[in-house]
Design an enzyme around this catalytic site. Structure first.
Site, PDB file in Angstrom:
ATOM      1  N   MET A  74      65.394   7.500  31.315  1.00  0.00           N
ATOM      2  CA  MET A  74      64.884   8.353  32.389  1.00  0.00           C
ATOM      3  C   MET A  74      65.941   8.757  33.416  1.00  0.00           C
ATOM      4  O   MET A  74      65.620   9.375  34.429  1.00  0.00           O
ATOM      5  CB  MET A  74      63.715   7.666  33.106  1.00  0.00           C
ATOM      6  CG  MET A  74      62.557   7.322  32.202  1.00  0.00           C
ATOM      7  SD  MET A  74      61.952   8.773  31.332  1.00  0.00           S
ATOM      8  CE  MET A  74      60.832   7.981  30.187  1.00  0.00           C
ATOM      9  N   CYS A  75      67.192   8.426  33.182  1.00  0.00           N
ATOM     10  CA  CYS A  75      68.266   8.813  34.101  1.00  0.00           C
ATOM     11  C   CYS A  75      68.679  10.261  33.868  1.00  0.00           C
ATOM     12  O   CYS A  75      68.801  10.704  32.726  1.00  0.00           O
ATOM     13  CB  CYS A  75      69.477   7.898  33.919  1.00  0.00           C
ATOM     14  SG  CYS A  75      69.267   6.292  34.666  1.00  0.00           S
ATOM     15  N   HIS A  76      68.893  10.964  34.954  1.00  0.00           N
ATOM     16  CA  HIS A  76      69.353  12.351  34.877  1.00  0.00           C
ATOM     17  C   HIS A  76      70.858  12.384  34.625  1.00  0.00           C
ATOM     18  O   HIS A  76      71.593  11.572  35.191  1.00  0.00           O
ATOM     19  CB  HIS A  76      69.065  13.079  36.197  1.00  0.00           C
ATOM     20  CG  HIS A  76      67.616  13.269  36.470  1.00  0.00           C
ATOM     21  ND1 HIS A  76      66.836  12.286  37.029  1.00  0.00           N
ATOM     22  CD2 HIS A  76      66.799  14.325  36.254  1.00  0.00           C
ATOM     23  CE1 HIS A  76      65.600  12.738  37.153  1.00  0.00           C
ATOM     24  NE2 HIS A  76      65.547  13.969  36.687  1.00  0.00           N
ATOM     25  N   MET A 112      72.085   3.598  39.191  1.00  0.00           N
ATOM     26  CA  MET A 112      72.102   3.196  37.780  1.00  0.00           C
ATOM     27  C   MET A 112      73.486   3.385  37.173  1.00  0.00           C
ATOM     28  O   MET A 112      73.910   2.601  36.318  1.00  0.00           O
ATOM     29  CB  MET A 112      71.047   3.963  36.978  1.00  0.00           C
ATOM     30  CG  MET A 112      69.617   3.660  37.414  1.00  0.00           C
ATOM     31  SD  MET A 112      69.226   1.897  37.505  1.00  0.00           S
ATOM     32  CE  MET A 112      69.465   1.384  35.828  1.00  0.00           C
ATOM     33  N   GLU A 113      74.203   4.398  37.619  1.00  0.00           N
ATOM     34  CA  GLU A 113      75.564   4.612  37.131  1.00  0.00           C
ATOM     35  C   GLU A 113      76.477   3.473  37.557  1.00  0.00           C
ATOM     36  O   GLU A 113      77.293   2.986  36.767  1.00  0.00           O
ATOM     37  CB  GLU A 113      76.092   5.963  37.622  1.00  0.00           C
ATOM     38  CG  GLU A 113      75.480   7.162  36.928  1.00  0.00           C
ATOM     39  CD  GLU A 113      74.027   7.465  37.275  1.00  0.00           C
ATOM     40  OE1 GLU A 113      73.412   8.257  36.544  1.00  0.00           O
ATOM     41  OE2 GLU A 113      73.492   6.919  38.264  1.00  0.00           O
ATOM     42  N   ASP A 127      83.662  -8.946  25.040  1.00  0.00           N
ATOM     43  CA  ASP A 127      84.027  -8.521  23.682  1.00  0.00           C
ATOM     44  C   ASP A 127      85.482  -8.835  23.362  1.00  0.00           C
ATOM     45  O   ASP A 127      85.792  -9.310  22.268  1.00  0.00           O
ATOM     46  CB  ASP A 127      83.774  -7.019  23.522  1.00  0.00           C
ATOM     47  CG  ASP A 127      84.211  -6.514  22.157  1.00  0.00           C
ATOM     48  OD1 ASP A 127      83.751  -7.074  21.140  1.00  0.00           O
ATOM     49  OD2 ASP A 127      85.032  -5.580  22.105  1.00  0.00           O
TER      50      ASP A 127
END
Length: 157
Positions: A74-76, A112-113, A127
């Site tokens: 749902m992120c633009h 969110m970014e 990793d």
């Protein structure tokens, strides 16, 4: 409280931001990774077989911030104007703290970014060093602050 990502039938939707004003948006997030002394020393001494761990994590954090809308439904998609990273060493704890700040001029926030950047950066460290220490712990991924938009300013206390 009505969730903005659900329509009247409770189906998921992407929020319509077309009527929002373009404003300056900035967010900072951080997270920690704890590891063994051996893994910490390999990173500090830049002797990891996969290459320069912290430099690679910084690049990954930037990429993670830029690709957020591709992995969080749902992120633009946003035109980011800045992604800045900082890594702080915690020698006694054998840990690193990754801090990511993201900025844009847009209609929706960049929290969110920033959080995605931190997550991807820390996962990259894991990793690259997992052959030495599979017991590493990624913790405390949090939003530190945000500015811009109708919800105003937030600073973690």
């Amino acid at each position: 409280m009505k969730l903005s990502h659900l329509d009247e039938k409770n189906h998921p939707k992407m929020v319509d931001v077309s009527d929002k004003n373009i404003t300056s948006r900035i967010a900072t997030a951080s997270g920690m990774i704890y590891m063994s002394q051996e893994a910490f020393d390999v990173i500090k001494n830049n002797t990891a077989k996969k290459g320069p761990v912290l430099q690679t994590a910084i690049i990954a954090a930037i990429m993670g911030a830029k690709k957020t809308s591709e992995i969080i439904p749902m992120c633009h998609p946003l035109m980011l104007s800045k992604v800045e990273t900082n890594i702080v060493e915690f020698v006694k704890e054998c840990a690193f703290k990754l801090i990511v700040t993201v900025k844009c001029e847009g209609k929706t926030g960049v929290e969110m970014e920033a959080l995605s950047g931190v997550s991807i950066g820390l996962l990259t460290i894991y990793d690259m060093i997992k052959a030495i220490d599979k017991s590493m712990r990624i913790t405390d991924i949090v939003l530190e602050s945000k500015e811009g938009g109708k919800s105003g300013k937030f600073v973690r206390s």
